[in-house]
Write an enzyme that holds these catalytic residues in place. Structure first.
Site, PDB file in Angstrom:
ATOM      1  N   CYS A 191       0.827  -1.206   0.000  1.00 57.14           N
ATOM      2  CA  CYS A 191       0.000   0.000   0.000  1.00 57.14           C
ATOM      3  C   CYS A 191       0.861   1.255   0.000  1.00 57.14           C
ATOM      4  CB  CYS A 191      -0.937  -0.011   1.205  1.00 57.14           C
ATOM      5  SG  CYS A 191      -1.978   1.452   1.295  1.00 57.14           S
ATOM      6  N   CYS A 196      -0.486   4.143   2.085  1.00 55.12           N
ATOM      7  CA  CYS A 196      -0.286   3.994   3.534  1.00 55.12           C
ATOM      8  C   CYS A 196       1.176   4.242   3.911  1.00 55.12           C
ATOM      9  CB  CYS A 196      -0.620   2.576   4.007  1.00 55.12           C
ATOM     10  SG  CYS A 196      -2.042   1.813   3.260  1.00 55.12           S
ATOM     11  N   ASP A 197       2.104   3.685   3.157  1.00 59.43           N
ATOM     12  CA  ASP A 197       3.491   3.611   3.619  1.00 59.43           C
ATOM     13  C   ASP A 197       4.482   4.461   2.821  1.00 59.43           C
ATOM     14  OD1 ASP A 197       2.699   1.795   5.561  1.00 59.43           O
ATOM     15  OD2 ASP A 197       2.954   0.080   4.227  1.00 59.43           O
TER      16      ASP A 197
END
Ligand code: NDP
Length: 331
Positions: free
Chosen positions: A155, A158-159
């Site tokens: 992701c 997200c990261d």
């Protein structure tokens, strides 16, 4: 990891758990990500006495990421585990009955709807909210498993932030990979897009964006052989040129897998319409499925956005649609 097991081989139409102990509930929610818990919070506050089964991965996909910094309301960020613990507590505070257990079969041909839990018991529900999520696909390399959370991620949204100014790689040739690669190119020094075919499968518009991003290099016809690193995390990737067999190493600290997601919808497929990938089809602008009284929210019905905040929003919609269903059908 799959949230819900595929359908039990013995579970055919109209037979799910016919010989098992049975319990009747008003609203049954399957899944414990942001969609499931938000549906539970709203349903509980509407006095619908929801029962929620957490599934194989309590807390859902967010528990596999580290820090969540894009969920509104958390200016300092929050870990995935902490957010999901808060959501669970909030759902329980209003009376949601949260339980361990995995849905293993369903019979949605008759009302009340029947859901078999852990192959052991049947829960009959007047309304069902499906929030079983989707599972990111991985390549299946041992080194990929070893560095999950230490440089390997599925992701970018997200990261990606943790790789600002660094060199990273994305594997995949579809819209997700193209989107993630261009998103990362805005944060990172250099992005390699590893594509196993001599072309991208992504839409024309996304292909053009990829090709016109200067710090994004597409490595066509390359296959990931190994992700390498040490106790500090990932520091490189070994690729094989599919045409020449030549091996090449790229120095990277982040490896993003974007080869698709698999919605966890198998046990509903005999009754619920899905698209060709398996995403549950909902009536646009609602959480309604093709079966009255069965609603879907979160990633199991969302091939496009797949964010915690959109999942939570659709969970709210599912609870409100359920409330209206009861009012309109005088259940
Ligand atoms: P796709 O199935 O479209 O693409 C998956 C990609 O990963 C393909 O290029 C495939 O290669 C590659 N791949 C699969 N397995 C491997 C492997 N083992 N090793 C290397 N590469 C692999 O998935 P997406 O998640 O990209 O998209 C899913 C759907 O969601 C699509 O319909 C897409 O259009 C849609 N979507 C739409 C968006 C938007 O509209 N904004 C954003 C994101 C997704 P190959 O081509 O060789 O099979």
């Amino acid at each position: 990891m799959e949230l819900f097991k595929p359908m039990n081989a013995n579970a055919g139409k109209g037979t799910a758990g016919a010989d098992k102990p049975t319990e009747r509930v008003r609203v049954l929610i399957l899944g414990s990500g942001p969609a499931g818990y938000t549906a539970a919070i709203y349903a509980a506050r509407a006095n619908l006495s929801p029962v929620l089964y957490e599934g194989i991965q309590p807390g859902g996909q967010l528990t596999t990421t580290t820090e969540i910094e894009n969920f509104p309301g958390y200016p300092q960020g929050i870990t995935g585990n902490a957010m999901m613990a808060d959501l669970k507590q909030q759902a329980q505070r209003f009376g949601t009955d949260v339980r361990f257990g995995i849905a293993t079969a369903t019979d949605l041909s008759v009302q009340p709807y029947r859901v078999t839990i852990d192959d052991e018991k049947v829960v009959e529900a007047d309304a069902l909210i499906i929030a079983t999520g989707a599972t990111a696909k991985y390549l299946g390399l041992e080194s990929e498993e070893r560095f999950k959370g230490q440089g390997v991620s599925a992701c970018a949204t997200c990261d990606g932030f943790f790789y600002r100014g660094k060199d990273v790689a994305v594997v995949g040739g579809g819209d997700t990979a193209a989107e993630e690669a261009t998103y990362l190119a805005g944060l990172c020094n250099k992005v390699y897009l590893i594509v196993r075919k001599p072309f991208l499968r992504a839409s024309k518009a996304m292909q053009e964006r990829v090709m016109s991003t200067p710090n994004l290099e597409v490595l066509f016809e390359h296959v990931t052989k190994e992700i390498v690193g040490d106790s500090m995390g990932v520091n490189g990737v070994i690729l094989t040129n599919a045409r020449t067999g030549e091996e090449v190493r790229k120095d990277i600290t982040g490896f993003f897998v974007a080869i698709g997601h698999q919605p966890n919808s198998d046990i509903f497929k005999p009754w619920i319409d899905t698209d060709e990938v398996g995403y549950i089809k909902t009536v646009p602008g609602t959480s309604k499925t093709n079966v009255a009284g069965v609603f879907a929210c979160g990633d199991v019905q969302d091939p496009h956005y797949r964010q915690a905040i959109t999942a939570a929003g659709s969970g709210c919609m599912a609870a409100i649609d359920t409330e209206r269903y009861f009012l309109e059908s005088k259940h």
